[in-house]
Design a protein around this motif. Sequence first.
Motif, PDB file in Angstrom:
ATOM      1  N   LEU A   1      34.246 -44.517   8.331  1.00 54.00           N
ATOM      2  CA  LEU A   1      33.278 -45.656   8.473  1.00 54.00           C
ATOM      3  C   LEU A   1      32.763 -46.088   7.184  1.00 54.00           C
TER       4      LEU A   1
ATOM      5  N   VAL B   1      31.741 -49.358  16.768  1.00 57.35           N
ATOM      6  CA  VAL B   1      32.437 -48.832  16.753  1.00 57.35           C
ATOM      7  C   VAL B   1      33.760 -49.477  17.110  1.00 57.35           C
TER       8      VAL B   1
ATOM      9  N   ASP C   1      38.639 -49.995  16.452  1.00 57.22           N
ATOM     10  CA  ASP C   1      39.595 -49.043  16.162  1.00 57.22           C
ATOM     11  C   ASP C   1      40.009 -48.945  14.953  1.00 57.22           C
TER      12      ASP C   1
ATOM     13  N   TRP D   1      33.729 -38.938  10.872  1.00 58.01           N
ATOM     14  CA  TRP D   1      34.060 -40.291  11.298  1.00 58.01           C
ATOM     15  C   TRP D   1      34.778 -40.982  10.129  1.00 58.01           C
TER      16      TRP D   1
ATOM     17  N   LEU E   1      25.416 -49.040  14.699  1.00 59.26           N
ATOM     18  CA  LEU E   1      26.909 -48.678  14.611  1.00 59.26           C
ATOM     19  C   LEU E   1      27.755 -49.695  15.354  1.00 59.26           C
TER      20      LEU E   1
ATOM     21  N   TRP F   1      35.301 -37.115  20.290  1.00 62.99           N
ATOM     22  CA  TRP F   1      34.123 -37.395  20.157  1.00 62.99           C
ATOM     23  C   TRP F   1      33.108 -37.326  21.597  1.00 62.99           C
TER      24      TRP F   1
ATOM     25  N   PRO G   1      38.328 -49.782  11.441  1.00 62.98           N
ATOM     26  CA  PRO G   1      37.104 -50.074  10.511  1.00 62.98           C
ATOM     27  C   PRO G   1      37.462 -50.402   9.230  1.00 62.98           C
TER      28      PRO G   1
ATOM     29  N   ARG H   1      34.906 -45.480  13.291  1.00 63.99           N
ATOM     30  CA  ARG H   1      35.284 -44.714  14.633  1.00 63.99           C
ATOM     31  C   ARG H   1      35.401 -43.233  14.221  1.00 63.99           C
ATOM     32  N   PRO H   2      35.282 -42.396  15.429  1.00 70.11           N
ATOM     33  CA  PRO H   2      35.330 -41.242  15.418  1.00 70.11           C
ATOM     34  C   PRO H   2      36.924 -40.635  14.825  1.00 70.11           C
TER      35      PRO H   2
END
Length: 128
Positions: A105, A75, A77, A103, A73, A125, A79, A120-121
């Motif tokens: 994603l 992560v 800012d 998320w 994954l 999170w 995606p 990103r969440p």
Amino acid sequence: MSFQPQLWVERAGEAVEFYRSASGAIVLHRVGEGDDIVAQLRVGDASFWISAADPDSGRFSPAELNGGPSRTLLVVDEPDAVMSAAVAAGAIAKAGVDDEHGWRLGRIVDPFGHEWEIGRPIGPWPPD
């Protein structure tokens, strides 16, 4: 303490260039030449390593396994933008960027067979 995975790949020199183009990775350290290298890269505050696969030493690439043993994954800012850059650099989209399980994603397989989620969440999170 930090966690820095090492990806074993065929065409290690080419892999470094892919990760630079696909995610803006910065090369922190590199030894060797061509595909016989070990390189440390950084994306944001996350670091990882690339080195040549070597089945004789038990270091198998996804191609040698007919698939990867894990998914990583990344992560970020933005995606959507990173996913687009990865596909433009040669990755294969497995799932477009969407909202899922809290998320934002998407999923790709890089040109070396490693599977990635880029996301990103959506909110705080971990959730309460």
